[in-house]
Design a protein around this motif. Structure first.
Motif, PDB file in Angstrom:
ATOM      1  N   LYS A 101      52.904  -5.245 -33.494  1.00 17.75           N
ATOM      2  CA  LYS A 101      52.926  -6.405 -34.364  1.00 17.75           C
ATOM      3  C   LYS A 101      52.398  -7.621 -33.612  1.00 17.75           C
ATOM      4  O   LYS A 101      52.258  -7.605 -32.390  1.00 17.75           O
ATOM      5  N   ARG A 102      52.137  -8.664 -34.348  1.00 17.51           N
ATOM      6  CA  ARG A 102      51.749  -9.929 -33.724  1.00 17.51           C
ATOM      7  C   ARG A 102      52.930 -10.493 -32.939  1.00 17.51           C
ATOM      8  O   ARG A 102      54.054 -10.542 -33.437  1.00 17.51           O
ATOM      9  N   VAL A 103      52.674 -10.891 -31.707  1.00 15.56           N
ATOM     10  CA  VAL A 103      53.699 -11.435 -30.834  1.00 15.56           C
ATOM     11  C   VAL A 103      53.300 -12.839 -30.400  1.00 15.56           C
ATOM     12  O   VAL A 103      52.264 -13.029 -29.768  1.00 15.56           O
ATOM     13  N   VAL A 104      54.124 -13.818 -30.764  1.00 17.10           N
ATOM     14  CA  VAL A 104      53.918 -15.193 -30.334  1.00 17.10           C
ATOM     15  C   VAL A 104      54.966 -15.501 -29.273  1.00 17.10           C
ATOM     16  O   VAL A 104      56.168 -15.424 -29.540  1.00 17.10           O
ATOM     17  N   ALA A 105      54.520 -15.812 -28.060  1.00 21.96           N
ATOM     18  CA  ALA A 105      55.435 -16.107 -26.956  1.00 21.96           C
ATOM     19  C   ALA A 105      55.491 -17.606 -26.720  1.00 21.96           C
ATOM     20  O   ALA A 105      54.456 -18.289 -26.683  1.00 21.96           O
ATOM     21  N   ILE A 106      56.717 -18.115 -26.570  1.00 20.66           N
ATOM     22  CA  ILE A 106      56.921 -19.533 -26.320  1.00 20.66           C
ATOM     23  C   ILE A 106      57.726 -19.692 -25.040  1.00 20.66           C
ATOM     24  O   ILE A 106      58.621 -18.910 -24.751  1.00 20.66           O
ATOM     25  N   ASP A 107      57.368 -20.689 -24.247  1.00 17.72           N
ATOM     26  CA  ASP A 107      58.084 -20.960 -23.008  1.00 17.72           C
ATOM     27  C   ASP A 107      57.950 -22.446 -22.708  1.00 17.72           C
ATOM     28  O   ASP A 107      56.853 -23.015 -22.856  1.00 17.72           O
ATOM     29  N   GLY A 108      59.048 -23.076 -22.352  1.00 18.35           N
ATOM     30  CA  GLY A 108      59.002 -24.498 -22.053  1.00 18.35           C
ATOM     31  C   GLY A 108      58.565 -25.348 -23.222  1.00 18.35           C
ATOM     32  O   GLY A 108      57.973 -26.419 -23.036  1.00 18.35           O
ATOM     33  N   GLY A 109      58.848 -24.869 -24.432  1.00 16.73           N
ATOM     34  CA  GLY A 109      58.493 -25.637 -25.612  1.00 16.73           C
ATOM     35  C   GLY A 109      57.052 -25.541 -26.037  1.00 16.73           C
ATOM     36  O   GLY A 109      56.615 -26.263 -26.938  1.00 16.73           O
ATOM     37  N   ARG A 110      56.296 -24.649 -25.413  1.00 13.78           N
ATOM     38  CA  ARG A 110      54.876 -24.490 -25.740  1.00 13.78           C
ATOM     39  C   ARG A 110      54.555 -23.035 -26.033  1.00 13.78           C
ATOM     40  O   ARG A 110      55.150 -22.124 -25.443  1.00 13.78           O
ATOM     41  N   VAL A 111      53.597 -22.795 -26.937  1.00 16.00           N
ATOM     42  CA  VAL A 111      53.107 -21.444 -27.179  1.00 16.00           C
ATOM     43  C   VAL A 111      52.228 -21.043 -26.003  1.00 16.00           C
ATOM     44  O   VAL A 111      51.238 -21.708 -25.703  1.00 16.00           O
ATOM     45  N   VAL A 112      52.623 -19.949 -25.329  1.00 20.58           N
ATOM     46  CA  VAL A 112      51.876 -19.523 -24.147  1.00 20.58           C
ATOM     47  C   VAL A 112      50.998 -18.312 -24.429  1.00 20.58           C
ATOM     48  O   VAL A 112      50.093 -18.013 -23.651  1.00 20.58           O
ATOM     49  N   SER A 113      51.268 -17.596 -25.541  1.00 26.66           N
ATOM     50  CA  SER A 113      50.368 -16.518 -25.943  1.00 26.66           C
ATOM     51  C   SER A 113      50.615 -16.191 -27.407  1.00 26.66           C
ATOM     52  O   SER A 113      51.691 -16.424 -27.942  1.00 26.66           O
ATOM     53  N   ASP A 114      49.579 -15.660 -28.041  1.00 32.98           N
ATOM     54  CA  ASP A 114      49.656 -15.309 -29.457  1.00 32.98           C
ATOM     55  C   ASP A 114      48.671 -14.178 -29.675  1.00 32.98           C
ATOM     56  O   ASP A 114      47.460 -14.387 -29.684  1.00 32.98           O
ATOM     57  N   GLY A 115      49.206 -12.962 -29.808  1.00 28.47           N
ATOM     58  CA  GLY A 115      48.302 -11.826 -29.892  1.00 28.47           C
ATOM     59  C   GLY A 115      48.781 -10.745 -30.825  1.00 28.47           C
ATOM     60  O   GLY A 115      49.951 -10.693 -31.207  1.00 28.47           O
ATOM     61  N   MET A 116      47.861  -9.861 -31.192  1.00 23.11           N
ATOM     62  CA  MET A 116      48.146  -8.771 -32.124  1.00 23.11           C
ATOM     63  C   MET A 116      48.307  -7.440 -31.411  1.00 23.11           C
ATOM     64  O   MET A 116      48.352  -6.401 -32.041  1.00 23.11           O
TER      65      MET A 116
END
Length: 229
Positions: free
Chosen positions: A205-220
């Motif tokens: 599935k699509r995975v959106v990773a957030i760290d420190g209040g920012r999106v650090v990756s967004d992939g399928m």
């Protein structure tokens, strides 16, 4: 559809929870939002449900502009969402049927529609035989299925599952994710907020990773690589 456009959020105590976050979730999508504790995941959920307002940026949820929405419109916006929590939040003194019926009566649904819809969603989550049980008579996995049924009972456009497997063992966690995948296949948008890397990696599935209040990756690619967790 959900859109966050350059959204930042600072709390009154000075904590900056989000910094310039942009995110788009199309109708019918399935997205994992992942990240360590304190990364900003819970703030995003609170923003999407209208519990808090952004400090800056724009938020759209299912046709509602959450920057300009009036307080009286928020309950109507929330009817487009079904929210599932880690701790189930069922009414202990009510049966499975009564927990679902209560949610439908709260929005003025007719008795005929309540009977029809409750039966449908309980069959969907595999609990039509537990209609008269109270939460204390159910396993943790079954209680979460009731919570999912309650989230679905008013036919929302989108399900937000906030750490839905946090109180479950790995087998039950996987079963809950399969159920959410099935619900998504029926046309409901699903956003799963979690820190469980191993579970996320079992689904493409699509995975959106957030760290420190920012999106650090967004992939399928369906793989969560943040080794901090």
């Amino acid at each position: 559809m959900v859109r966050l456009i350059d959204v930042s959020k600072a709390y009154d105590n000075g904590t900056r929870a989000l910094e310039s976050v942009s995110l788009r979730i199309e109708d019918g999508g399935f997205v994992f939002l992942v990240g360590p504790s304190g990364s900003g995941k819970s703030t995003i959920v609170k923003l999407l449900t209208g519990e808090i307002r952004p400090t800056s940026g724009r938020i759209m949820v299912n046709g509602y502009n959450l920057n300009t929405i009036r307080d009286g419109q928020i309950p109507f916006m929330r009817r487009t969402l079904g929210v599932i929590f880690q701790d189930f939040r069922l009414i202990e003194k009510k049966t499975v049927c009564e927990n679902l019926t209560f949610a439908m009566r709260a929005v003025g649904t007719s008795p005929k529609e309540i009977r029809k819809r409750v039966g449908y969603v309980l069959e969907l989550v595999g609990l039509d035989c537990k209609l008269s049980c109270r939460p204390c008579e159910l396993s943790g996995g079954e209680q979460q299925r009731v919570a999912i049924a309650r989230a679905l009972v008013n036919n929302p456009s989108m399900i937000i599952a906030d750490e839905p497997t946090g109180n479950l063992d790995p087998t039950r966690s996987f079963e809950i994710m399969l159920l959410l995948e099935r619900i998504n296949a029926l046309g409901t948008t699903v956003l799963v907020v979690t820190h469980e890397k191993e579970l996320v990696n079992r689904f493409t599935k699509r995975v959106v990773a957030i760290d420190g209040g920012r999106v650090v990756s967004d992939g399928m690619d369906g793989y969560y690589q943040n080794e901090k967790i």
